[in-house]
Design an enzyme around this catalytic site. Structure first.
Site, PDB file in Angstrom:
ATOM      1  N   LYS A   9     121.293  95.031 -42.821  1.00 17.66           N
ATOM      2  CA  LYS A   9     122.573  95.445 -43.379  1.00 17.66           C
ATOM      3  C   LYS A   9     123.615  95.406 -42.275  1.00 17.66           C
ATOM      4  O   LYS A   9     123.339  95.828 -41.149  1.00 17.66           O
ATOM      5  CB  LYS A   9     122.471  96.862 -43.960  1.00 17.66           C
ATOM      6  CG  LYS A   9     123.785  97.413 -44.476  1.00 17.66           C
ATOM      7  CD  LYS A   9     123.643  98.828 -45.001  1.00 17.66           C
ATOM      8  CE  LYS A   9     124.995  99.367 -45.457  1.00 17.66           C
ATOM      9  NZ  LYS A   9     124.895 100.749 -45.991  1.00 17.66           N
ATOM     10  N   PRO A 189     129.962  96.255 -37.244  1.00 14.43           N
ATOM     11  CA  PRO A 189     129.509  94.895 -37.562  1.00 14.43           C
ATOM     12  C   PRO A 189     128.800  94.216 -36.393  1.00 14.43           C
ATOM     13  O   PRO A 189     129.049  94.530 -35.222  1.00 14.43           O
ATOM     14  CB  PRO A 189     130.821  94.177 -37.908  1.00 14.43           C
ATOM     15  CG  PRO A 189     131.752  95.264 -38.340  1.00 14.43           C
ATOM     16  CD  PRO A 189     131.403  96.442 -37.476  1.00 14.43           C
ATOM     17  N   SER A 190     127.933  93.290 -36.730  1.00 15.97           N
ATOM     18  CA  SER A 190     127.214  92.450 -35.767  1.00 15.97           C
ATOM     19  C   SER A 190     126.378  93.261 -34.784  1.00 15.97           C
ATOM     20  O   SER A 190     126.106  92.819 -33.667  1.00 15.97           O
ATOM     21  CB  SER A 190     128.193  91.544 -34.994  1.00 15.97           C
ATOM     22  OG  SER A 190     128.919  90.725 -35.901  1.00 15.97           O
ATOM     23  N   ARG A 191     125.961  94.445 -35.199  1.00 16.85           N
ATOM     24  CA  ARG A 191     125.118  95.314 -34.368  1.00 16.85           C
ATOM     25  C   ARG A 191     125.817  95.795 -33.086  1.00 16.85           C
ATOM     26  O   ARG A 191     125.179  96.289 -32.166  1.00 16.85           O
ATOM     27  CB  ARG A 191     123.794  94.630 -34.002  1.00 16.85           C
ATOM     28  CG  ARG A 191     122.896  94.332 -35.197  1.00 16.85           C
ATOM     29  CD  ARG A 191     122.448  95.626 -35.851  1.00 16.85           C
ATOM     30  NE  ARG A 191     121.469  95.430 -36.905  1.00 16.85           N
ATOM     31  CZ  ARG A 191     121.749  95.375 -38.206  1.00 16.85           C
ATOM     32  NH1 ARG A 191     123.009  95.469 -38.606  1.00 16.85           N
ATOM     33  NH2 ARG A 191     120.793  95.224 -39.092  1.00 16.85           N
ATOM     34  N   LEU A 192     127.151  95.674 -33.048  1.00 16.74           N
ATOM     35  CA  LEU A 192     127.905  96.161 -31.891  1.00 16.74           C
ATOM     36  C   LEU A 192     128.382  97.584 -32.199  1.00 16.74           C
ATOM     37  O   LEU A 192     129.577  97.875 -32.310  1.00 16.74           O
ATOM     38  CB  LEU A 192     129.076  95.226 -31.579  1.00 16.74           C
ATOM     39  CG  LEU A 192     128.663  93.811 -31.149  1.00 16.74           C
ATOM     40  CD1 LEU A 192     129.883  92.936 -30.942  1.00 16.74           C
ATOM     41  CD2 LEU A 192     127.817  93.876 -29.879  1.00 16.74           C
TER      42      LEU A 192
END
Length: 213
Positions: A9, A189-192
């Site tokens: 997700k 977002p983007s695991r950041l």
């Protein structure tokens, strides 16, 4: 069906920056707690409690937060349970809250102490009758012979306390985790992700730092 590795997700709801973060992590927890309450999260006070034995073997389970303030985070249990024995051997523990609806996680680590008898009595006496009876009937974490045995113990103690007050058993009460470290995680977002970590220094001052996701 997708493979487990394909389950993911992307988190997009909010950001969490140093500018908006409270300098006091207990105050910051209170802000997030109120937002979690407002979001009507189911079992909002459910938290993972991680403990370890004297020789470092870890263990974890879900318990329920029952109180928090500047002194720490409180939960109640049977002192003779597995976690009770582990906390006597090694009075360090960690908590994790995961509020997926808000894409947030809070991690808390610290030293554990028992709450006072008066605090344990107050909370115990606020519990429903069945829960108070259960504290007597269940030898928590011990091997028992059957469900029927447990039900019989429940009936036995219901009879014992039919005509007298259900006092708190000496083996049941509260623990307080006095935090030395608290981390607030906001999914991005983007695991950041945003991760702001608070650590208490030798003078009792909270130091806030950003951690890489």
């Amino acid at each position: 069906m997708s493979s487990i590795a394909d389950i993911r997700k992307d988190y997009k709801l909010k950001a969490f920056t140093e500018k908006e973060a409270n300098k006091d992590p207990i105050e910051q927890f209170g802000q997030w707690w109120q937002e979690a309450i407002a979001a009507e999260i189911d079992e909002v006070n459910a938290m993972t409690l991680a403990t370890a034995t004297a020789n470092g073997i870890p263990d974890a389970r879900i318990v329920l937060l029952k109180e928090y303030d500047v002194n720490g985070f409180v939960f109640f249990t049977n002192y003779t349970s597995a976690k009770g024995h582990q906390l006597e051997e090694n009075p360090h523990a960690s908590l994790v809250f995961f509020w997926k609806e808000l894409e947030r996680q809070v991690r808390i680590g610290g030293i554990v102490e028992r709450v006072s008898d008066a605090e344990s009595d107050e909370y115990y006496n606020s519990r429903p009758e069945g829960s108070r009876i259960g504290a007597w009937a269940s030898p928590q974490s011990q091997v028992i012979e059957s469900r029927e045995w447990l039900d019989a113990e429940d009936l036995k103690y219901r009879e014992v306390f039919r005509s007298k007050p259900i006092l708190r058993p000496a083996h049941w009460g509260g623990y307080r985790i006095k935090p030395t470290h608290i981390e607030f995680w906001q999914g991005r977002p983007s695991r950041l992700h945003d991760r702001l970590s608070y650590t208490k220094d030798g003078q009792g001052t909270w130091i806030m730092e950003r951690l890489a996701p």
